[in-house]
Scaffold this motif. Structure first.
Motif, PDB file in Angstrom:
ATOM      1  N   LEU A  37       0.831  -1.193   0.000  1.00 51.38           N
ATOM      2  CA  LEU A  37       0.000   0.000   0.000  1.00 51.38           C
ATOM      3  C   LEU A  37       0.873   1.253   0.000  1.00 51.38           C
ATOM      4  O   LEU A  37       1.906   1.305   0.675  1.00 51.38           O
ATOM      5  N   ALA A  38       0.440   2.255  -0.761  1.00 53.48           N
ATOM      6  CA  ALA A  38       1.177   3.519  -0.796  1.00 53.48           C
ATOM      7  C   ALA A  38       1.138   4.177   0.583  1.00 53.48           C
ATOM      8  O   ALA A  38       0.179   4.017   1.340  1.00 53.48           O
TER       9      ALA A  38
ATOM     10  N   ALA B 269      -0.794   9.430  11.233  1.00 57.02           N
ATOM     11  CA  ALA B 269      -1.888   8.537  11.638  1.00 57.02           C
ATOM     12  C   ALA B 269      -2.346   7.665  10.474  1.00 57.02           C
ATOM     13  O   ALA B 269      -2.638   6.468  10.642  1.00 57.02           O
ATOM     14  N   LEU B 270      -2.421   8.259   9.265  1.00 57.05           N
ATOM     15  CA  LEU B 270      -2.824   7.475   8.099  1.00 57.05           C
ATOM     16  C   LEU B 270      -1.796   6.385   7.787  1.00 57.05           C
ATOM     17  O   LEU B 270      -2.175   5.250   7.432  1.00 57.05           O
ATOM     18  N   ASN B 271      -0.516   6.696   7.920  1.00 58.63           N
ATOM     19  CA  ASN B 271       0.506   5.675   7.676  1.00 58.63           C
ATOM     20  C   ASN B 271       0.386   4.532   8.683  1.00 58.63           C
ATOM     21  O   ASN B 271       0.543   3.357   8.327  1.00 58.63           O
ATOM     22  N   ARG B 272       0.125   4.867   9.946  1.00 59.64           N
ATOM     23  CA  ARG B 272      -0.056   3.797  10.931  1.00 59.64           C
ATOM     24  C   ARG B 272      -1.281   2.952  10.610  1.00 59.64           C
ATOM     25  O   ARG B 272      -1.256   1.719  10.734  1.00 59.64           O
ATOM     26  N   LEU B 273      -2.352   3.619  10.187  1.00 59.86           N
ATOM     27  CA  LEU B 273      -3.548   2.879   9.794  1.00 59.86           C
ATOM     28  C   LEU B 273      -3.268   1.962   8.610  1.00 59.86           C
ATOM     29  O   LEU B 273      -3.697   0.794   8.586  1.00 59.86           O
ATOM     30  N   LEU B 274      -2.520   2.454   7.621  1.00 61.95           N
ATOM     31  CA  LEU B 274      -2.196   1.643   6.455  1.00 61.95           C
ATOM     32  C   LEU B 274      -1.285   0.476   6.834  1.00 61.95           C
ATOM     33  O   LEU B 274      -1.372  -0.604   6.225  1.00 61.95           O
TER      34      LEU B 274
ATOM     35  N   GLY C 228      -2.372  -3.151   5.973  1.00 58.01           N
ATOM     36  CA  GLY C 228      -1.495  -4.020   5.192  1.00 58.01           C
ATOM     37  C   GLY C 228      -1.214  -5.340   5.899  1.00 58.01           C
ATOM     38  O   GLY C 228      -1.219  -6.413   5.271  1.00 58.01           O
ATOM     39  N   ALA C 229      -0.991  -5.256   7.219  1.00 51.20           N
ATOM     40  CA  ALA C 229      -0.758  -6.493   7.965  1.00 51.20           C
ATOM     41  C   ALA C 229      -1.992  -7.381   7.959  1.00 51.20           C
ATOM     42  O   ALA C 229      -1.899  -8.612   7.787  1.00 51.20           O
ATOM     43  N   ALA C 230      -3.171  -6.772   8.115  1.00 48.24           N
ATOM     44  CA  ALA C 230      -4.398  -7.560   8.093  1.00 48.24           C
ATOM     45  C   ALA C 230      -4.643  -8.177   6.718  1.00 48.24           C
ATOM     46  O   ALA C 230      -5.073  -9.338   6.611  1.00 48.24           O
ATOM     47  N   LEU C 231      -4.355  -7.436   5.658  1.00 49.97           N
ATOM     48  CA  LEU C 231      -4.541  -7.977   4.317  1.00 49.97           C
ATOM     49  C   LEU C 231      -3.556  -9.108   4.037  1.00 49.97           C
ATOM     50  O   LEU C 231      -3.908 -10.091   3.363  1.00 49.97           O
ATOM     51  N   THR C 232      -2.339  -8.969   4.519  1.00 50.44           N
ATOM     52  CA  THR C 232      -1.366 -10.059   4.334  1.00 50.44           C
ATOM     53  C   THR C 232      -1.823 -11.327   5.048  1.00 50.44           C
ATOM     54  O   THR C 232      -1.746 -12.435   4.503  1.00 50.44           O
TER      55      THR C 232
END
Length: 530
Positions: free
Chosen positions: A228-229, A248-253, A257-261
């Protein structure tokens, strides 16, 4: 949907900030201008009142005498306003004498210092000026506004002296016009400058928003998701508000990303398990069915109950085999296994499928509507799987509608795509089930019976096969009308394919690594159910 209906139309943050800044600046400028104008008006009015007091004093001193010699003996003026000729009286000075409540004389000095008589009807408002030695404002017709002061002479007459307010009004109006022009010019300049400054200040926020929009455009519900960007590091400064949002957005991503993996890894494990289990179950199921058939066909005499049990074993083994084959097919499609790519005539495929359906269920009315000869309905795909799509749609109509139902199959060629529709006039699909009909193991309630023993995977296979061909499937339903519609990309015209091959582009009919393309007439395409 509820949020979209409740949301009010708004403006961007940049426009609101510029508007708020301009509004605040306008309020400050208007306040300064108003205070300045009022202060100037009060100052000029005070100075005019001081001049009026001095002129009234001069008029009172000279009120009873004859015209002074320094004004010239040849000048004729009523003795009632001879005080206007006193030295020091300015141009446009008004003079009037009232005796016993009657206006005797009234005159105004012109620019040359010559008194000009004022008609009685014009000077009538002067009769009501209080004799209190204070300045008052009166408006005289054709002469304008005057600040006037009335004093009483020793003989009891009232002498009125007035000075014009035109100079005061002109100065105040000129100042107000200049202020308005400066305020408007300043607001316009401040608006453009503020817009440029705010646009530059909000550039990091737009970068954060662009990152979020880019993530929302990704398919996150299935398959492996690419990295994810993230918001660039320069826009994640915790000392600024925008930087806090970016961080905050980077932490959310990172969490997403971890959940999608983890989700993708779980999908792979389940998919591998389903594929392996389906593959391994095919052999024992075939053995069960074979041994049941062998037992029934043997020389030993078996009783009717045993014969019935063997028939049921064969039936359930066939049903489980169908389920295993469907699961294996879905697992392969989920894994992205390539399909055959050849020209398929959907009209011929639909005719074969409708004929099979009529043979399987003659108690229903099967109709077929095909386009004319000049409208090709050819697609590039796997004929076996496309035939399975038609068979599943017709089988779904056969399984979930009562005898006598009319089932219509249409094939329509349109610009760049081919539309395939299977519609029936049965009882319809329940509204709560309609959004889930293409999901796996979706079950209908009693309004669409399962008398045929459906596995619940037929429509999910339809959606998966159509998606693998680059198309999509839709369903609409109401009592008396249920329609499943499949949209598939049409095969490119043969001249276009020939030109592409001559220019060195690969033939779209031929998958990578294959030999000769399929026959142009589509002959040899398998028409089995698969």
């Amino acid at each position: 949907m509820r949020y979209a209906m409740a949301r009010r139309p708004g403006r961007s943050l940049r426009i609101r900030l510029v508007a708020a800044t301009c509004a605040l600046l306008a309020a400050v400028c208007a306040t300064i201008g108003l205070v300045t104008t009022v202060a100037l008006n009060a100052f000029l009015a005070g100075r005019l009142d001081a001049q009026l007091a001095a002129a009234a004093d001069r008029s009172l001193v000279a009120a009873g005498g004859s015209p002074p010699a320094w004004r010239g003996t040849d000048h004729k003026l009523d003795e009632g306003v001879n005080f206007l000729l006193v030295p020091g009286q300015a141009a446009e000075t008004l003079g009037a004498r009232i005796s016993d409540g009657v206006l005797q004389d009234a005159a105004v000095l012109d620019g040359a210092g010559t008194p000009q008589n004022v008609p009685a009807e014009v000077a009538a408002p002067l009769l009501h000026v209080p004799v209190d030695g204070r300045a008052h404002t009166r408006t005289l017709e054709d002469l304008g506004e005057y600040r006037v002061q009335a004093v009483r002479t020793a003989d009891g007459d009232v002498v009125i002296t007035g000075l014009s307010m035109d100079a005061v009004r002109s100065t105040v109006n000129r100042l107000a016009a200049v202020e308005v022009l400066l305020i408007l010019t300043g607001l316009i300049g401040a608006g453009f400058a503020g817009d440029s400054i705010i646009r530059r200040a909000l550039r990091p926020l737009r970068r954060v928003a662009a990152t979020a929009v880019g993530v929302t455009q990704l398919r996150l519900d299935r398959g492996e998701v690419a990295d994810l960007a993230r918001v660039p590091f320069i826009y994640t400064d915790p000392e600024t508000e925008v930087g806090q949002v970016g961080a905050a957005l980077n932490r959310l991503l990172d969490h997403v990303g971890a959940a999608l993996t983890a989700r993708h890894a779980s999908e792979l494990r389940v998919r591998r398990f389903v594929a392996d289990a389906s593959h391994e179950l095919r052999t024992p199921l075939a053995a069960i069915s074979g041994y049941a058939q062998l037992t029934r066909r043997g020389d030993e005499r078996i009783g009717p109950r045993t014969t019935h049990a063997l028939c049921r074993i064969e039936s359930e083994a066939a049903r489980m085999t169908s389920l295993v084959e469907d699961l294996l097919l879905l697992a392969r499609l989920d894994a992205g296994r390539p399909l055959e790519r050849e020209e398929v005539d959907l009209a011929r495929l639909a005719a074969d499928a409708v004929g099979d359906a009529h043979a399987a269920a003659p108690d229903r009315e099967w109709r077929l509507e095909l386009p004319g000869p000049g409208c090709p309905v050819t697609v590039l795909g796997d004929a076996t799987r496309l035939h399975q799509v038609l068979a599943n749609l017709l089988g779904n109509a056969r399984s979930h509608t009562p005898p006598g139902t009319r089932v219509t199959t249409e094939v329509i060629g349109r610009a760049g795509e081919v539309m395939l529709r299977v519609a029936d006039d049965g009882p319809g699909i329940p509204a709560d089930l309609l959004p889930h009909v293409f999901e796996r193991f979706a079950r209908a309630d009693s309004s669409r019976s399962r008398a045929a023993g459906s596995t619940g995977l037929g429509l999910s296979i339809v959606a998966a096969v159509v998606h693998a061909h680059g198309g999509h499937a839709e369903v609409t339903s109401r009592p008396g009308r249920t329609a499943f519609t499949v949209y598939l990309p049409a095969a490119p015209p043969r001249p276009a394919r020939r030109a592409a091959v001559l220019q060195g582009a690969p033939d779209p009919r031929r998958p990578p690594g294959r030999g000769a393309p399929a026959r142009p007439d589509g002959a040899g395409a398998a028409h089995s159910r698969g």
